[in-house]
Design a protein around this motif. Structure first.
Motif, PDB file in Angstrom:
ATOM      1  N   ASN A   6       0.813  -1.211   0.000  1.00 46.52           N
ATOM      2  CA  ASN A   6       0.000   0.000   0.000  1.00 46.52           C
ATOM      3  C   ASN A   6       0.850   1.266   0.000  1.00 46.52           C
ATOM      4  O   ASN A   6       0.424   2.308  -0.501  1.00 46.52           O
ATOM      5  CB  ASN A   6      -0.914   0.035   1.228  1.00 46.52           C
ATOM      6  N   ASP A   7       2.054   1.189   0.566  1.00 42.51           N
ATOM      7  CA  ASP A   7       2.912   2.368   0.685  1.00 42.51           C
ATOM      8  C   ASP A   7       3.725   2.636  -0.575  1.00 42.51           C
ATOM      9  O   ASP A   7       4.386   3.665  -0.676  1.00 42.51           O
ATOM     10  CB  ASP A   7       3.873   2.194   1.866  1.00 42.51           C
ATOM     11  N   LEU A   8       3.688   1.717  -1.520  1.00 44.12           N
ATOM     12  CA  LEU A   8       4.520   1.835  -2.711  1.00 44.12           C
ATOM     13  C   LEU A   8       3.897   2.817  -3.696  1.00 44.12           C
ATOM     14  O   LEU A   8       2.701   2.736  -3.996  1.00 44.12           O
ATOM     15  CB  LEU A   8       4.674   0.463  -3.361  1.00 44.12           C
ATOM     16  N   ASN A   9       4.708   3.741  -4.198  1.00 47.79           N
ATOM     17  CA  ASN A   9       4.241   4.713  -5.172  1.00 47.79           C
ATOM     18  C   ASN A   9       4.185   4.059  -6.555  1.00 47.79           C
ATOM     19  O   ASN A   9       5.218   3.651  -7.092  1.00 47.79           O
ATOM     20  CB  ASN A   9       5.182   5.920  -5.184  1.00 47.79           C
ATOM     21  N   PRO A  10       3.003   3.945  -7.179  1.00 47.27           N
ATOM     22  CA  PRO A  10       2.903   3.269  -8.479  1.00 47.27           C
ATOM     23  C   PRO A  10       3.783   3.900  -9.557  1.00 47.27           C
ATOM     24  O   PRO A  10       4.237   3.201 -10.479  1.00 47.27           O
ATOM     25  CB  PRO A  10       1.417   3.392  -8.830  1.00 47.27           C
ATOM     26  N   GLN A  11       4.035   5.201  -9.476  1.00 44.98           N
ATOM     27  CA  GLN A  11       4.806   5.861 -10.528  1.00 44.98           C
ATOM     28  C   GLN A  11       6.296   5.527 -10.471  1.00 44.98           C
ATOM     29  O   GLN A  11       7.044   5.862 -11.392  1.00 44.98           O
ATOM     30  CB  GLN A  11       4.604   7.376 -10.443  1.00 44.98           C
ATOM     31  N   ASP A  12       6.738   4.848  -9.407  1.00 40.73           N
ATOM     32  CA  ASP A  12       8.133   4.418  -9.312  1.00 40.73           C
ATOM     33  C   ASP A  12       8.354   3.041  -9.926  1.00 40.73           C
ATOM     34  O   ASP A  12       9.485   2.565  -9.980  1.00 40.73           O
ATOM     35  CB  ASP A  12       8.586   4.373  -7.847  1.00 40.73           C
ATOM     36  N   ILE A  13       7.289   2.387 -10.380  1.00 43.46           N
ATOM     37  CA  ILE A  13       7.379   0.996 -10.838  1.00 43.46           C
ATOM     38  C   ILE A  13       7.640   0.949 -12.337  1.00 43.46           C
ATOM     39  O   ILE A  13       6.996   1.644 -13.120  1.00 43.46           O
ATOM     40  CB  ILE A  13       6.087   0.239 -10.495  1.00 43.46           C
ATOM     41  N   VAL A  14       8.571   0.089 -12.727  1.00 43.18           N
ATOM     42  CA  VAL A  14       8.863  -0.093 -14.149  1.00 43.18           C
ATOM     43  C   VAL A  14       8.191  -1.348 -14.693  1.00 43.18           C
ATOM     44  O   VAL A  14       7.841  -1.412 -15.875  1.00 43.18           O
ATOM     45  CB  VAL A  14      10.389  -0.130 -14.399  1.00 43.18           C
ATOM     46  N   SER A  15       7.982  -2.372 -13.837  1.00 40.07           N
ATOM     47  CA  SER A  15       7.305  -3.580 -14.307  1.00 40.07           C
ATOM     48  C   SER A  15       6.797  -4.388 -13.126  1.00 40.07           C
ATOM     49  O   SER A  15       7.313  -4.299 -12.009  1.00 40.07           O
ATOM     50  CB  SER A  15       8.239  -4.449 -15.157  1.00 40.07           C
ATOM     51  N   MET A  16       5.744  -5.186 -13.407  1.00 41.19           N
ATOM     52  CA  MET A  16       5.226  -6.157 -12.443  1.00 41.19           C
ATOM     53  C   MET A  16       5.060  -7.483 -13.166  1.00 41.19           C
ATOM     54  O   MET A  16       4.325  -7.559 -14.157  1.00 41.19           O
ATOM     55  CB  MET A  16       3.882  -5.695 -11.863  1.00 41.19           C
ATOM     56  N   GLU A  17       5.752  -8.497 -12.692  1.00 42.44           N
ATOM     57  CA  GLU A  17       5.629  -9.837 -13.242  1.00 42.44           C
ATOM     58  C   GLU A  17       4.837 -10.704 -12.279  1.00 42.44           C
ATOM     59  O   GLU A  17       5.103 -10.699 -11.062  1.00 42.44           O
ATOM     60  CB  GLU A  17       6.999 -10.472 -13.483  1.00 42.44           C
ATOM     61  N   VAL A  18       3.854 -11.429 -12.805  1.00 47.33           N
ATOM     62  CA  VAL A  18       3.011 -12.294 -11.989  1.00 47.33           C
ATOM     63  C   VAL A  18       3.390 -13.743 -12.271  1.00 47.33           C
ATOM     64  O   VAL A  18       3.207 -14.234 -13.387  1.00 47.33           O
ATOM     65  CB  VAL A  18       1.519 -12.065 -12.287  1.00 47.33           C
ATOM     66  N   LEU A  19       3.948 -14.429 -11.267  1.00 48.53           N
ATOM     67  CA  LEU A  19       4.339 -15.823 -11.378  1.00 48.53           C
ATOM     68  C   LEU A  19       3.163 -16.691 -10.942  1.00 48.53           C
ATOM     69  O   LEU A  19       2.654 -16.523  -9.829  1.00 48.53           O
ATOM     70  CB  LEU A  19       5.561 -16.113 -10.498  1.00 48.53           C
ATOM     71  N   LYS A  20       2.752 -17.626 -11.823  1.00 51.08           N
ATOM     72  CA  LYS A  20       1.474 -18.296 -11.592  1.00 51.08           C
ATOM     73  C   LYS A  20       1.567 -19.798 -11.368  1.00 51.08           C
ATOM     74  O   LYS A  20       0.830 -20.350 -10.558  1.00 51.08           O
ATOM     75  CB  LYS A  20       0.533 -18.004 -12.773  1.00 51.08           C
ATOM     76  N   ASP A  21       2.426 -20.508 -12.108  1.00 49.98           N
ATOM     77  CA  ASP A  21       2.461 -21.953 -11.953  1.00 49.98           C
ATOM     78  C   ASP A  21       3.521 -22.358 -10.930  1.00 49.98           C
ATOM     79  O   ASP A  21       4.323 -21.542 -10.476  1.00 49.98           O
ATOM     80  CB  ASP A  21       2.693 -22.638 -13.297  1.00 49.98           C
ATOM     81  N   ALA A  22       3.513 -23.639 -10.571  1.00 48.14           N
ATOM     82  CA  ALA A  22       4.415 -24.114  -9.516  1.00 48.14           C
ATOM     83  C   ALA A  22       5.869 -23.976  -9.908  1.00 48.14           C
ATOM     84  O   ALA A  22       6.733 -23.729  -9.061  1.00 48.14           O
ATOM     85  CB  ALA A  22       4.085 -25.568  -9.184  1.00 48.14           C
ATOM     86  N   SER A  23       6.182 -24.136 -11.201  1.00 51.70           N
ATOM     87  CA  SER A  23       7.568 -24.010 -11.633  1.00 51.70           C
ATOM     88  C   SER A  23       8.084 -22.593 -11.408  1.00 51.70           C
ATOM     89  O   SER A  23       9.214 -22.397 -10.970  1.00 51.70           O
ATOM     90  CB  SER A  23       7.692 -24.377 -13.111  1.00 51.70           C
ATOM     91  N   ALA A  24       7.241 -21.602 -11.699  1.00 50.51           N
ATOM     92  CA  ALA A  24       7.665 -20.208 -11.548  1.00 50.51           C
ATOM     93  C   ALA A  24       7.714 -19.777 -10.094  1.00 50.51           C
ATOM     94  O   ALA A  24       8.599 -19.022  -9.682  1.00 50.51           O
ATOM     95  CB  ALA A  24       6.729 -19.293 -12.344  1.00 50.51           C
ATOM     96  N   THR A  25       6.763 -20.259  -9.284  1.00 50.58           N
ATOM     97  CA  THR A  25       6.670 -19.795  -7.896  1.00 50.58           C
ATOM     98  C   THR A  25       7.493 -20.641  -6.926  1.00 50.58           C
ATOM     99  O   THR A  25       7.689 -20.239  -5.782  1.00 50.58           O
ATOM    100  CB  THR A  25       5.207 -19.799  -7.422  1.00 50.58           C
ATOM    101  N   ALA A  26       7.973 -21.807  -7.385  1.00 47.85           N
ATOM    102  CA  ALA A  26       8.639 -22.737  -6.468  1.00 47.85           C
ATOM    103  C   ALA A  26       9.851 -22.123  -5.792  1.00 47.85           C
ATOM    104  O   ALA A  26      10.185 -22.482  -4.661  1.00 47.85           O
ATOM    105  CB  ALA A  26       9.046 -24.004  -7.216  1.00 47.85           C
ATOM    106  N   ILE A  27      10.523 -21.195  -6.461  1.00 52.39           N
ATOM    107  CA  ILE A  27      11.725 -20.613  -5.867  1.00 52.39           C
ATOM    108  C   ILE A  27      11.415 -19.812  -4.615  1.00 52.39           C
ATOM    109  O   ILE A  27      12.307 -19.545  -3.806  1.00 52.39           O
ATOM    110  CB  ILE A  27      12.462 -19.721  -6.884  1.00 52.39           C
ATOM    111  N   TYR A  28      10.130 -19.435  -4.424  1.00 57.46           N
ATOM    112  CA  TYR A  28       9.745 -18.704  -3.213  1.00 57.46           C
ATOM    113  C   TYR A  28       9.048 -19.608  -2.202  1.00 57.46           C
ATOM    114  O   TYR A  28       8.613 -19.130  -1.156  1.00 57.46           O
ATOM    115  CB  TYR A  28       8.852 -17.521  -3.574  1.00 57.46           C
ATOM    116  N   GLY A  29       8.931 -20.889  -2.523  1.00 59.13           N
ATOM    117  CA  GLY A  29       8.443 -21.866  -1.561  1.00 59.13           C
ATOM    118  C   GLY A  29       7.079 -21.559  -1.005  1.00 59.13           C
ATOM    119  O   GLY A  29       6.156 -21.179  -1.723  1.00 59.13           O
TER     120      GLY A  29
END
Length: 999
Positions: A194-217
């Motif tokens: 909520n505290d993050l200023n959207p105008q400072d963001i260059v990209s947002m990647e959404v990891l969806k399947d188990a292979s992509a998200t597995a690195i974050y356990g």
């Protein structure tokens, strides 16, 4: 689409003349630069090879420069294959540039690294700064709605500072949470964004399947959103100014009866029992006066206003070969349409990267914010909906009449917004850092350390004065909540890349991570504040302390991860990941969970049987399978806890301690396994591109409370029960429809279809918890309304103990009576499908876009249509509904009746089709010509105007006089899942005007 972006970059970066130094025998060369379709490529750099002599093409693609006859011209532009031409005797050189498809490769952030999209093996959606910048938003998550496939974003109402709800590929858990993990500049965060200023963001990647998200356990069990903020680039210092201001107006409202309608409604409530005689006998003096004068007061209108929204940001970026920097400061303010509701945020960011030597690099991303939110729990519209419009709102001297009628339970809603009567203020401070160091040990081998300290301080004060409906002249109340949270992440990462025989590329990433959270909380509530001006600042002066609470909550997560990527000539890709998480939230028997995943990808576009196909540019098939755990339960659920109790020690009262909860040392990790298949494609020279995904996610060992008989002395305990499944299809499609003669039209389309289902429950259907096998996690289980009993159905109504004018309910089991056994699953807030479409048009310096988003096939529960807001008892004001009378035999709503608290089976009135289609944004902008901007002392200047949410198309709004049908799927922020109630501020339309300037 990509080529258009490149053209705009070129116009900004190259629309000036490079210094020209003559040498040898020079001659003037002119020409025109076009693409393969014959359209100009403005901004193309024309450079004499080996010199600084050059120029750039103008907006029509024309160029002119003086160059030596023996020289070689190099024509280059981002996204096209460079060309070299020897001048010789030529004086006119026209060039056709070919699109460089290798440059169309997006670089995707995958967590602990990046990868070209063509080499991606997991399911990932991406939203860039372009999409984020098109909307004046408070929270970056709002930009994901309808822009990222597989992501369901809901924003209930328009209350300033309210956060949207994000669900990735449905919901998996009953109680372990369904929120995704957010990773900001490589640091997983626990305090929200909520505290993050959207105008400072260059990209947002959404990891969806188990292979992509597995690195974050375990933290990635519900998907991962990786947020990358802007960083400096080597080159000259660039100053940017981005500013907008807009106004908000309510887009519809719940309608209640006006004075004339209320008077007739009150009469009808007495006619139903033959108790109406005359107005003088029914109405009190103030009401009779209003009826005689035609006086009616609209409290909803008096409590709302025209709001405004504004954001002003200054950014400075640049750097040298050694050090790059990006610094920004932002002020954001949102004044809501409901009075006493507003949100303001001040943020400062400093991103710095420094190269110590050829082997060592260090850097930091620092965010500092301060925000104030007024009215988070201040919701005056509910009381205003029920207030009698015939009361005397103001005294003869113009002051507010605290009790407009003789009804002792109702007070004037305008008293709630008198300055100081209701104060609801939250102040929030946050410092978030992402600090890193990289050491290149040897070619291909590097070590990286990430450290992310995150400090949040929150203070929430609440004061309710005497002259409010909550106190009705009683002593004022006040409370103060204070929270201090310190979270840190420390990661050690080793990475090794090796290529063998220019064909086999191996990349290994190893991780050791520690995350620790410490949250201190205190809360004091008092009664009898002596002076309203004290608010919550001197609670010790109050006459009574009603409650005191303090708490300390701590948890730790220790993790190890290994990931191996293999790539054969960019044609065949393989990824294997293993993650081990140890969580303090679980007991000793199951503290560690182990989560493997594997993924395969095949670039069919590189095969000979497709390579020669001119229509197919890229074609890749992906498949993956893996398991992820979920630790999202409150700490200490595995431990037996004590609670204080009182008892008699002889003849003296005393305090002691008793068992309060049952521990469960065998509590296991909730585990989700996902199988995913995807197809990525780029067709027709990049004019068509997209991704098609199919997935099945099965979640077992669900963490949920298990009830116990009251005779045990405990209400229940947390255990592993049940199984759920999500199945879905996602489509992302981008097209360049027209790109000729400076005019460009492109379209981005997103489609999501998810089926959420409970597969198993420990004891079958759980009616008490509202859970049913074969149904989504949240459903509406109630009686089904068939209509209203009509005059010719009087005898049949009596067989069900009903009367004409009352609600007619479906006899589901056909036993000739209506009881709890006739309830059924009516629907769910989970939509059948959702989608968004964005169309963008540009012609030279003019750009125009509009974005449409919709959710289809869901059901919503409108709390406005039951209980006190639709009691139909003739005492308080009511929704302006079409109720039954002998002269109006409708099937919509029952007859008013003063002898009821609310209608029989009234809960059946609150369910509606939640389908809606919204025009989210319309944006029109103009980029001033470079020469005009230069005269103003700027490198570039864009001015724009936009309209947010001008239209909502919905049956609920059109027929049932509702507000915004967009609801949360899970309950939060004072609103239950799928429910619309008075805690939600009305939907708004925003009109904004802004500028983007670069110096």
């Amino acid at each position: 689409m990509i080529k258009s972006i490149y053209q705009k970059i070129g116009i900004l970066l190259f629309l000036f003349t490079l210094s020209v130094q003559a040498y040898g025998q020079n001659r003037t060369i002119t020409g025109k630069i076009t693409d393969q379709s014959g359209d100009p490529v403005p901004g193309t750099t024309v450079l004499v090879k080996g010199t600084t002599i050059g120029t750039a093409a103008d907006l029509d693609g024309n160029y002119s420069l003086s160059a030596p006859q023996s020289g070689v011209l190099v024509f280059s532009f981002i996204g096209f294959v460079p060309q070299e031409v020897t001048i010789g005797n030529q004086s006119i050189i026209n060039i056709k540039l070919a699109l460089d498809l290798s440059d169309l490769e997006e670089v995707i952030v995958v967590g602990y690294g990046t990868v070209k999209k063509s080499q991606l093996t997991g399911a990932i959606s991406s939203v860039g700064s372009k999409e984020i910048g098109e909307l004046p938003i408070t929270d970056a998550r709002q930009a994901l709605q309808g822009r990222a496939s597989g992501v369901d974003v809901t924003q209930a109402g328009s209350k300033p500072g309210a956060a949207p709800q994000v669900r990735i590929r449905g919901r998996r858990s009953f109680n372990a949470g369904n929120d995704p993990l957010y990773v900001v500049d490589n640091i997983p965060i626990a305090g929200g964004i909520n505290d993050l200023n959207p105008q400072d963001i260059v990209s947002m990647e959404v990891l969806k399947d188990a292979s992509a998200t597995a690195i974050y356990g375990s933290r990635g069990a519900n998907g991962v959103v990786i947020i990358t903020t802007k960083r400096g680039k080597v080159g000259k210092t660039v100053v940017s100014v981005d500013s907008y201001y807009g106004v908000n107006s309510s887009l519809g409202r719940i309608e209640n009866f006006n004075g004339e309608e209320f008077a007739e409604y009150k009469r009808e409530s007495r006619r139903a029992n033959n108790q109406y005689t005359t107005d003088e006998a029914l109405f009190e003096p103030n009401e009779l006066e209003s009826i005689r004068l035609g006086r009616s007061f609209d409290y909803i209108d008096a409590l709302t206003r025209t709001g405004n929204i504004q954001s002003h940001q200054v950014g400075v970026s640049g750097g040298s070969d050694k050090t790059t920097f990006y610094i920004s400061g932002n002020f954001f303010n949102d004044v809501g349409v409901v009075k006493n509701q507003d949100f303001s945020r001040y943020s400062f960011r400093a991103n710095i990267d420094h190269k110590i030597n050829d082997k060592i690099r260090i850097g930091t991303s620092t965010l500092t914010t301060y925000s104030e939110r007024n009215g988070e729990n201040f919701n005056p519209l509910g009381g205003a909906l029920q207030e009698n419009p015939l009361g005397k709102t103001f005294n003869d001297d113009g002051s507010i009449n605290f009790q407009p009628t003789q009804d002792g339970l109702r007070t004037n809603p305008l008293a709630e917004i008198v300055p100081g009567a209701q104060v609801d203020l939250q102040k929030r401070y946050r410092i978030f850092n992402s600090i890193y160091g990289v050491y290149d040990i040897a070619p291909g081998l590097s070590y990286r350390m990430n450290f992310g300290p995150d400090i949040t301080i929150r203070r929430y004060g609440r004061f309710t004065g005497r002259q409010t409906n909550a106190r009705r002249g009683g002593d004022p109340t006040a409370s103060i909540q204070e929270e201090f949270q310190f979270n840190y992440t420390l990661e050690n990462i080793i990475s090794y890349t090796k290529t063998l025989k220019e064909a086999h590329t191996f990349n290994f990433t190893g991780l050791q991570s520690l995350q620790k959270d410490n949250r201190e909380f205190s809360n004091i509530n008092v009664l009898g504040v002596p002076a309203a001006s004290q608010l919550w600042h001197r609670l010790n002066d109050a006459s009574q302390i009603t409650s005191v609470e303090t708490n300390l909550i701590q948890w730790t997560l220790l993790s190890f991860m290994g990931r191996l990527n293999y790539d054969y000539k960019g044609k065949y890709m393989f990824t294997a990941t293993m993650r081990a998480d140890g969580s303090s939230r679980f007991g000793e028997n199951n503290r560690f969970g182990y989560f493997p995943s594997v993924a395969l990808a095949w670039n069919l576009g590189d095969e000979n049987f497709i390579k020669d196909n001119n229509f197919i540019d890229q074609l890749k098939l992906r498949t993956s399978y893996g398991a992820i755990g979920n630790q999202g339960i409150d700490p200490y659920q595995t431990q037996p806890l004590l609670a204080r109790t009182s008892y008699a020690f002889g003849n003296t009262a005393a305090f002691g301690y008793r068992p309060n909860t049952i521990g469960n040392p065998n509590l296991r990790w909730e585990t989700s396994t996902t199988a995913n298949a995807g197809l990525d494609f780029v067709l027709s020279q990049g004019r068509i591109s997209g991704t098609l995904e199919y997935y099945v996610t099965t979640t077992s060992d669900l963490l949920a409370p298990q009830p116990l008989p009251n005779s045990t002395g405990f209400g229940g305990f947390t255990t592993n029960v049940g199984k759920t499944q999500n199945r879905g299809i996602e489509l992302t499609l981008s097209t360049i429809n027209i790109d000729r003669r400076g005019f460009r039209w492109s379209t981005d389309f997103i489609f999501n279809r998810n089926r959420e289902e409970i597969l198993e429950l420990s004891n079958g259907d759980d009616i008490g918890a509202g859970r049913f096998i074969g149904q989504p996690i949240t459903v509406f289980f109630d009686w089904k309304k068939l209509g209203i009993w009509q005059t010719n159905q009087a005898d049949e109504a009596l067989t069900f103990s009903d009367r004409v004018g009352e609600i007619r309910i479906q006899d589901t089991n056909g036993d000739g009576r209506i009881n709890a056994d006739d309830r059924q699953v009516l629907g769910s807030p989970v939509p059948d499908f959702s989608g968004g479409i964005t169309n963008r048009f540009s012609y030279k310096g003019i750009d125009f876009s509009f974005f449409v988003f919709g959710r289809f096939g869901s059901m919503i529960q409108s709390a406005f249509h039951t209980g006190g807001f639709n009691a139909l008892a003739g005492r308080y004001n009511n929704l302006a509904v079409n109720y039954w009378t002998p002269d109006n035999p409708t099937n919509d709503y029952p007859r008013p009746n003063q002898n009821q608290e609310f209608p029989k089976y009234s809960s059946s009135l609150q369910y509606f089709d939640g389908t809606f289609l919204k025009v989210r944004n319309i944006n029109l902008g103009y980029m001033l010509p470079a020469n005009v901007a230069a005269k103003l002392g700027m490198e570039s200047l864009r001015i724009y105007s936009s309209v947010q949410q001008p239209f909502i198309f919905s049956e609920y709004r059109r027929i049932h006089k509702g507000i915004d049908p967009e609801t949360f799927i899970d309950g939060e922020q004072g609103v239950e899942g799928g429910v619309i109630n008075s805690n939600i501020a009305p939907a708004v339309t925003q009109y904004t005007f802004g500028i983007n300037a670069r110096f």
